[in-house]
Design an enzyme around this catalytic site. Structure first.
Site, PDB file in Angstrom:
ATOM      1  CB  ALA A  96      -0.923  -0.018   1.210  1.00  0.00           C
ATOM      2  CG  LEU A  97       3.850   3.964  -2.780  1.00  0.00           C
ATOM      3  CD1 LEU A  97       4.761   4.355  -1.618  1.00  0.00           C
ATOM      4  CD2 LEU A  97       4.718   3.612  -4.002  1.00  0.00           C
ATOM      5  N   PRO A 138      -4.788   9.045  -2.232  1.00  0.00           N
ATOM      6  CG  PRO A 138      -6.819   9.340  -1.115  1.00  0.00           C
ATOM      7  CD  PRO A 138      -5.445   8.793  -0.928  1.00  0.00           C
ATOM      8  CB  SER A 155       2.745   9.656 -11.104  1.00  0.00           C
ATOM      9  OG  SER A 155       2.015   8.865 -12.013  1.00  0.00           O
ATOM     10  CG  ASP A 183      13.887  -1.257  -9.054  1.00  0.00           C
ATOM     11  OD1 ASP A 183      13.206  -0.353  -9.561  1.00  0.00           O
ATOM     12  OD2 ASP A 183      14.987  -1.061  -8.489  1.00  0.00           O
ATOM     13  N   GLY A 208       8.504  -5.624  -8.683  1.00  0.00           N
ATOM     14  CA  GLY A 208       7.082  -5.663  -9.041  1.00  0.00           C
ATOM     15  C   GLY A 208       6.879  -5.486 -10.539  1.00  0.00           C
ATOM     16  NE  ARG A 246     -16.282 -14.432 -40.063  1.00  0.00           N
ATOM     17  CZ  ARG A 246     -17.595 -14.373 -40.054  1.00  0.00           C
ATOM     18  NH1 ARG A 246     -18.297 -15.358 -39.495  1.00  0.00           N
ATOM     19  NH2 ARG A 246     -18.217 -13.348 -40.576  1.00  0.00           N
ATOM     20  CD  GLU A 263       3.542  -3.702  -9.380  1.00  0.00           C
ATOM     21  OE1 GLU A 263       4.776  -3.785  -9.450  1.00  0.00           O
ATOM     22  OE2 GLU A 263       2.815  -4.620  -8.951  1.00  0.00           O
ATOM     23  N   GLY A 264       3.394   2.046 -11.666  1.00  0.00           N
ATOM     24  CA  GLY A 264       4.015   3.119 -12.448  1.00  0.00           C
ATOM     25  C   GLY A 264       3.440   3.148 -13.842  1.00  0.00           C
TER      26      GLY A 264
HETATM   27  N1  CAA Z   1      15.899   1.739  -5.903  1.00  0.00           N
HETATM   28  C1  CAA Z   1      16.459   2.280  -4.820  1.00  0.00           C
HETATM   29  N2  CAA Z   1      16.412   3.597  -4.535  1.00  0.00           N
HETATM   30  C2  CAA Z   1      15.751   4.401  -5.386  1.00  0.00           C
HETATM   31  C3  CAA Z   1      15.123   3.896  -6.544  1.00  0.00           C
HETATM   32  C4  CAA Z   1      15.216   2.503  -6.797  1.00  0.00           C
HETATM   33  N3  CAA Z   1      14.646   1.946  -7.877  1.00  0.00           N
HETATM   34  N4  CAA Z   1      14.526   4.904  -7.206  1.00  0.00           N
HETATM   35  C5  CAA Z   1      14.782   6.030  -6.493  1.00  0.00           C
HETATM   36  N5  CAA Z   1      15.513   5.708  -5.392  1.00  0.00           N
HETATM   37  C6  CAA Z   1      16.055   6.632  -4.386  1.00  0.00           C
HETATM   38  C7  CAA Z   1      16.914   7.672  -5.053  1.00  0.00           C
HETATM   39  O1  CAA Z   1      18.261   7.222  -5.188  1.00  0.00           O
HETATM   40  C8  CAA Z   1      16.814   8.851  -4.095  1.00  0.00           C
HETATM   41  O2  CAA Z   1      17.662   8.683  -2.987  1.00  0.00           O
HETATM   42  P1  CAA Z   1      18.976   9.634  -2.769  1.00  0.00           P
HETATM   43  O3  CAA Z   1      18.423  11.021  -2.686  1.00  0.00           O
HETATM   44  O4  CAA Z   1      19.568   9.127  -1.499  1.00  0.00           O
HETATM   45  O5  CAA Z   1      19.823   9.420  -3.982  1.00  0.00           O
HETATM   46  C9  CAA Z   1      15.381   8.734  -3.572  1.00  0.00           C
HETATM   47  O6  CAA Z   1      14.971   7.372  -3.792  1.00  0.00           O
HETATM   48  C10 CAA Z   1      14.426   9.659  -4.281  1.00  0.00           C
HETATM   49  O7  CAA Z   1      14.475   9.333  -5.658  1.00  0.00           O
HETATM   50  P2  CAA Z   1      13.979  10.332  -6.797  1.00  0.00           P
HETATM   51  O8  CAA Z   1      14.630  11.649  -6.589  1.00  0.00           O
HETATM   52  O9  CAA Z   1      14.161   9.654  -8.109  1.00  0.00           O
HETATM   53  O10 CAA Z   1      12.433  10.460  -6.424  1.00  0.00           O
HETATM   54  P3  CAA Z   1      11.226  11.178  -7.163  1.00  0.00           P
HETATM   55  O11 CAA Z   1      10.354  11.795  -6.154  1.00  0.00           O
HETATM   56  O12 CAA Z   1      11.742  12.032  -8.283  1.00  0.00           O
HETATM   57  O13 CAA Z   1      10.352   9.935  -7.733  1.00  0.00           O
HETATM   58  C11 CAA Z   1       9.597   8.324  -9.309  1.00  0.00           C
HETATM   59  C12 CAA Z   1      10.771   9.025  -8.588  1.00  0.00           C
HETATM   60  C13 CAA Z   1      10.299   7.370 -10.260  1.00  0.00           C
HETATM   61  C14 CAA Z   1       8.714   9.283 -10.084  1.00  0.00           C
HETATM   62  C15 CAA Z   1       8.729   7.542  -8.276  1.00  0.00           C
HETATM   63  O14 CAA Z   1       7.956   8.417  -7.490  1.00  0.00           O
HETATM   64  C16 CAA Z   1       7.832   6.509  -8.922  1.00  0.00           C
HETATM   65  O15 CAA Z   1       8.279   5.418  -9.277  1.00  0.00           O
HETATM   66  N6  CAA Z   1       6.504   6.818  -9.057  1.00  0.00           N
HETATM   67  C17 CAA Z   1       5.533   5.831  -9.468  1.00  0.00           C
HETATM   68  C18 CAA Z   1       4.981   5.142  -8.258  1.00  0.00           C
HETATM   69  C19 CAA Z   1       4.350   3.819  -8.581  1.00  0.00           C
HETATM   70  O16 CAA Z   1       4.860   3.039  -9.387  1.00  0.00           O
HETATM   71  N7  CAA Z   1       3.246   3.516  -7.916  1.00  0.00           N
HETATM   72  C20 CAA Z   1       2.568   2.283  -8.059  1.00  0.00           C
HETATM   73  C21 CAA Z   1       2.165   1.770  -6.709  1.00  0.00           C
HETATM   74  S1  CAA Z   1       1.896   0.044  -6.539  1.00  0.00           S
HETATM   75  C22 CAA Z   1       0.496  -0.316  -7.405  1.00  0.00           C
HETATM   76  O17 CAA Z   1       0.423   0.007  -8.529  1.00  0.00           O
HETATM   77  C23 CAA Z   1      -0.650  -0.976  -6.779  1.00  0.00           C
HETATM   78  C24 CAA Z   1      -0.659  -2.431  -6.746  1.00  0.00           C
HETATM   79  O18 CAA Z   1      -1.124  -2.965  -5.761  1.00  0.00           O
HETATM   80  C25 CAA Z   1      -0.201  -3.263  -7.889  1.00  0.00           C
END
Ligand code: CAA
Length: 381
Positions: free
Chosen positions: A124-125, A128, A132, A240, A242, A268, A363-364
């Protein structure tokens, strides 16, 4: 470079395909229609060893590699994409963070249950106001008297109805961006844990998607996962893994759509013979097969990197982006080959068309995958 499945991979492909065709296929259209969660599917998939595939056997898993995992998700999703995501979330979004960041005690107490399928897990990430832009989340966790008090709400929680355990993310240090976020293990029995609403969806209707609220939800202090402030990194690194699952789910839907198109085009008749004789149809089928192969190779590369312990953020995003968008093109063309019959529920391609869309969203979104890939290009990595 190896381009062949080993014996284990072949065995998994065969056994999971047989299982899905026998146990899921007869009920798939029904659960899509009534939009109910077939909890018994999870139990059967757990008996097959599919709920914690890459977790060591001593922790309740199957001790397999991520290529095996991808093959299993693809084969399950070929029959039912809802079942595919139920497993994807349990394996990739619940087991994985518990395995990677859990203490020995947390692994013994919780991972063994989720990996074995005794409990269903969820992640749960999203909130509302934070989809993104996940770092904008506003749920809070305050440590008071040896307990974390969680407040806020989480939306679009896959498995939220079935889940006995959530991995969730909340702000422990207000106003400090991603670094103020921590990860938590929240059993559904925790006081203040509320299942608020089940979503009514376009596709993957057998998979439950819930709104969950934390109303001063209390969990013990030792249910922090990883260290305080490490939550955002845990959330991202978990995605990564997921995203490999969603790429595999898209592959399964695409494969099913192509098979349906081949079958229909041979049956067909038009213009004096089966429509498969027409180049207009043959070219569509050729494009489908080529895109599926490319998507599978990208997905298996990301799996291989995960298995080797190589960082695979960009490769997971590429796999999910390409597989989900290829799947969109494939289901569209498979439906087109069916003509009007593709638009009615008598043929499964109508469901594939609806189920596909989510692979570009959760998942993005595709835009987020492009952003992740572009950032890595511009960093020069
Ligand atoms: N692995 C490890 N660390 C990571 C990382 C990764 N893949 N990606 C970013 N980080 C770290 C960065 O290194 C940074 O740390 P430092 O400052 O120490 O270097 C920190 O996290 C912040 O990173 P960013 O500056 O890149 O962060 P951002 O705010 O710009 O966001 C983003 C990046 C890629 C847009 C991210 O917010 C994102 O992936 N958004 C999409 C979210 C998403 O996929 N949601 C889906 C939820 S799950 C779902 O869908 C429901 C379900 O049940 C299936």
């Amino acid at each position: 470079m190896e381009f062949e499945y080993n014996e284990t991979h072949q065995m998994i492909k065969k056994s999971v395909r047989e299982f899905a065709e026998k146990e899921l296929a007869p009920e798939s259209a029904h659960y899509d229609e009534v939009q109910e969660t077939p909890v018994h599917w999870m139990k059967k998939m757990a008996e097959m060893g599919l709920t914690g595939m890459a977790i060591p056997t001593e922790l309740g898993g199957a001790g397999l590699d991520y290529i095996s995992y991808s093959i299993a998700i693809e084969e399950i999703s070929r029959i039912d994409a809802s079942a595919g995501v139920m497993l994807g979330v349990n394996n990739g979004l619940a087991c994985e963070p518990l395995y990677k960041w859990g203490t020995e005690e947390q692994k013994k107490r919780y991972l063994t249950k989720v990996a074995s399928g005794e409990w269903v897990g969820a992640y749960a990430l999203t909130e509302p106001g934070a989809g993104s832009d996940a770092a904008a989340l506003t749920s809070t966790a305050e440590l008071k008297g040896g307990e974390w008090h969680l407040n806020g709400s989480k939306i679009f929680v896959t498995n939220g109805y079935m889940a006995k355990l959530l991995i969730t993310y909340a702000r422990t240090d207000p106003g400090t961006g991603p670094k103020g976020i921590s990860a938590f293990i929240v059993p559904d029995s925790s006081p203040g844990y509320q299942r608020v609403k089940k979503e009514n969806k376009l596709g993957i209707r057998a998979s439950d998607t819930e709104l969950i609220a934390f109303d001063d939800c209390r969990i013990p202090e030792d249910h922090l996962l990883g260290t305080r402030g490490e939550g955002f990194k845990i959330a991202m690194a978990t995605l990564d893994v997921g995203r490999i699952g969603i790429a595999s789910q898209a592959l399964g839907i695409a494969q099913a759509a192509m098979e349906a198109a081949i079958k229909y085009s041979k049956e067909r008749k038009a213009f004096g013979g089966p429509i498969s004789n027409l180049q207009a149809i043959q070219f569509k089928l050729a494009d489908m097969a080529t895109q599926i192969d490319a998507a599978r190779l990208l997905t298996h590369r990301a799996c291989w990197m995960k298995d080797q312990g190589i960082k695979h953020t960009t490769e997971s995003s590429m796999a999910k982006l390409f597989a989900s968008e290829a799947c969109k093109r494939i289901v569209d063309q498979a439906l087109q080959i069916h003509g009007g019959y593709g638009f009615v529920k008598d043929y499964p391609v109508e469901r594939y068309f609806r189920d596909q869309k989510i692979t570009e969203l959760y998942e993005g979104t595709s835009e987020i995958q492009r952003l992740v890939i572009a950032r890595s290009l511009l960093r020069g990595s």
